[in-house]
Design a protein around this motif. Structure first.
Motif, short mmCIF file in Angstrom:
data_model
loop_
_atom_site.label_atom_id
_atom_site.label_comp_id
_atom_site.label_asym_id
_atom_site.label_seq_id
_atom_site.Cartn_x
_atom_site.Cartn_y
_atom_site.Cartn_z
N GLU A 1 -1.13 -6.71 -4.79
CA GLU A 1 -2.03 -6.61 -3.64
C GLU A 1 -1.54 -7.35 -2.40
OE1 GLU A 1 -5.88 -7.48 -5.26
OE2 GLU A 1 -6.03 -5.44 -6.06
N CYS B 1 -6.88 9.73 -8.52
CA CYS B 1 -5.74 9.42 -7.65
C CYS B 1 -4.84 10.65 -7.49
CB CYS B 1 -4.91 8.27 -8.21
SG CYS B 1 -5.74 6.68 -8.11
N ASN C 1 -0.62 -5.22 1.25
CA ASN C 1 -1.87 -4.55 1.62
C ASN C 1 -1.58 -3.32 2.48
OD1 ASN C 1 -1.28 -5.50 4.15
ND2 ASN C 1 -2.58 -7.31 3.98
N THR C 2 -2.66 -2.63 2.85
CA THR C 2 -2.50 -1.35 3.56
C THR C 2 -1.68 -1.51 4.83
OG1 THR C 2 -4.73 -0.95 2.77
CG2 THR C 2 -3.84 0.67 4.29
N GLU D 1 -2.30 2.91 -8.41
CA GLU D 1 -3.61 3.49 -8.09
C GLU D 1 -4.19 2.84 -6.85
OE1 GLU D 1 -6.25 3.49 -11.53
OE2 GLU D 1 -4.55 3.94 -12.86
N LYS D 2 -4.56 3.63 -5.87
CA LYS D 2 -5.13 3.15 -4.60
C LYS D 2 -6.33 4.02 -4.26
CE LYS D 2 -1.49 0.47 -3.96
NZ LYS D 2 -1.54 -0.98 -4.03
N SER D 3 -7.04 3.62 -3.21
CA SER D 3 -8.19 4.43 -2.78
C SER D 3 -7.70 5.63 -1.96
CB SER D 3 -9.10 3.57 -1.90
OG SER D 3 -8.41 3.23 -0.70
N ASP E 1 -6.51 4.46 1.40
CA ASP E 1 -5.15 3.91 1.40
C ASP E 1 -4.10 5.03 1.37
OD1 ASP E 1 -5.84 1.27 1.57
OD2 ASP E 1 -5.67 0.87 -0.58
N TYR E 2 -4.32 5.97 0.46
CA TYR E 2 -3.35 7.08 0.37
C TYR E 2 -3.27 7.81 1.71
CZ TYR E 2 -3.19 6.68 -4.79
OH TYR E 2 -3.01 6.25 -6.09
N GLU F 1 1.55 -3.14 -9.28
CA GLU F 1 0.37 -3.09 -8.41
C GLU F 1 0.16 -4.49 -7.84
OE1 GLU F 1 -3.06 -0.86 -9.45
OE2 GLU F 1 -1.88 0.80 -10.28
#
Ligand code: 5AD
Length: 323
Positions: free
Chosen positions: A96, A167, A99-100, A123-125, A128-129, A94
């Motif tokens: 960062e 998630c 980034n997206t 794990e992402k928001s 993001d997914y 993971e």
């Protein structure tokens, strides 16, 4: 077929291995003899998480950390496509830094190569997914690791079980082919909790399931624990095949790390996918989730598969045939 929790526990605790043959027959009937290749790119071993079992946990100061550049990732992906891979899997800790925006750029450039793309980046928001899906990602792997909440808490002191579940359901909602799975043989893990894991895979209606034995890493707090059992890991996999029938199940690297023919045994007990490692030799050595991690290439499998009358499937297997 439906199995109750008690029936699953009975199978897992019995010395009988007939279940391997049954799973092999179910695999043959529902997904055929072809073995699907997924070309794995381990593009960053930098991880903010601290999973107790994992060699890449952020507290491990012995790891040489690396992240590949976008161009390096694309070069490896192109080489994979030239070798005939129809699916690329991007895996990392993971990290960062990716980034997206950067991930979406990498995703769309890989999709331009005309392959299916799987992400395994943690794990992402939901947002993001969604962005990754809109950029072209097709599949996502996120093992639940264990569905036993108490054990989860012990193994991931800083993480949140409910978020991991969130998630997985977000990924399903967004239309990803969703993969999950568990570790087998974590300290204090019970057969009952493994049975719950299998029932959870069914409940989620997972499309892919990766199962591997726990292998203690010398630079982690679990260094003095015992290995998970290969036989038990293959049994968990076999029961999963019998219950979920038409999903994709990799013969995992951890299985081969415990026994040299571990992946062949898995392919004869329900598995239908292998993930050769496309990462260059220098970086793959640094992606040490557990010790003695095998990094087989496509050529290694070409040869081995013939010995069990299986062959490399040359089309990417897409959505499940639910007929
Ligand atoms: N032994 C076996 N598998 C491990 N993983 C992480 N650490 C270990 C270990 N010590 C698995 C986790 C993770 C996947 C990428 O590697 O299940 O999801």
């Amino acid at each position: 077929m439906n199995l109750s929790k008690k029936e699953i526990v009975d199978i897992l605790s019995s010395p009988d291995t007939d279940i391997f043959k049954e799973a092999d027959a179910v695999r043959k009937k529902y997904v055929g003899d072809g073995v699907h290749l997924r070309g794995l790119i381990e593009f960053s071993n930098i991880c903010k998480c601290n999973c107790l079992y994992c060699g890449l946990q952020s507290s491990n100061k012995h790891v040489n950390r690396y992240r590949l550049s976008k161009d390096e990732i694309l070069d490896i992906a192109k080489k994979g496509v030239d070798e005939g891979f129809k699916t690329i899997v991007l895996q990392s800790g993971e990290d960062e830094f990716f980034n997206t925006k950067l991930m979406c750029e990498i995703i769309s450039e890989i999709k331009n190569l005309g392959v299916a793309l799987t992400l395994s980046i943690g794990e992402k928001s939901f947002e993001d997914y969604k962005a990754f899906k809109d950029a072209g990602a097709d599949r996502y792997l996120l093992r639940i690791e264990t569905t036993d909440k108490n054990l989860y808490k012990k193994m991931h002191p800083y993480a949140n079980f409910d978020n991991r579940m969130r998630c997985l359901y977000d990924l399903k909602k967004l239309g990803y082919e969703t993969g999950t799975g568990c570790l087998v043989g974590l300290p204090e893990q019970t057969l009952e909790s493994l049975a719950d894991d299998i029932l959870f895979f069914k409940e989620l209606d997972a499309d892919m399931i990766g199962i591997g034995p726990f292998i203690p890493h010398p630079d982690t707090p679990l260094k003095n624990e015992n290995n998970g059992s290969l036989d038990l890991a293959i049994k968990v996999m076999a029961v999963t095949r019998i219950l979920l029938k038409d999903i994709n199940i990799p013969a995992t690297t951890a299985m081969e790390s415990l026994r040299s023919d571990g992946r062949l045994l898995a392919l004869q007990s329900g598995a239908n996918v292998v993930m050769p490692n496309l990462t260059d030799d220098c970086h793959k050595k640094m992606y040490e989730i557990y010790p003695n991690k095998i990094s087989a290439t496509k050529q290694d499998f070409d040869f081995k598969l013939k010995t069990i009358n299986r062959y490399i499937e040359t089309v990417s297997c897409g959505y499940r045939n639910r007929a």
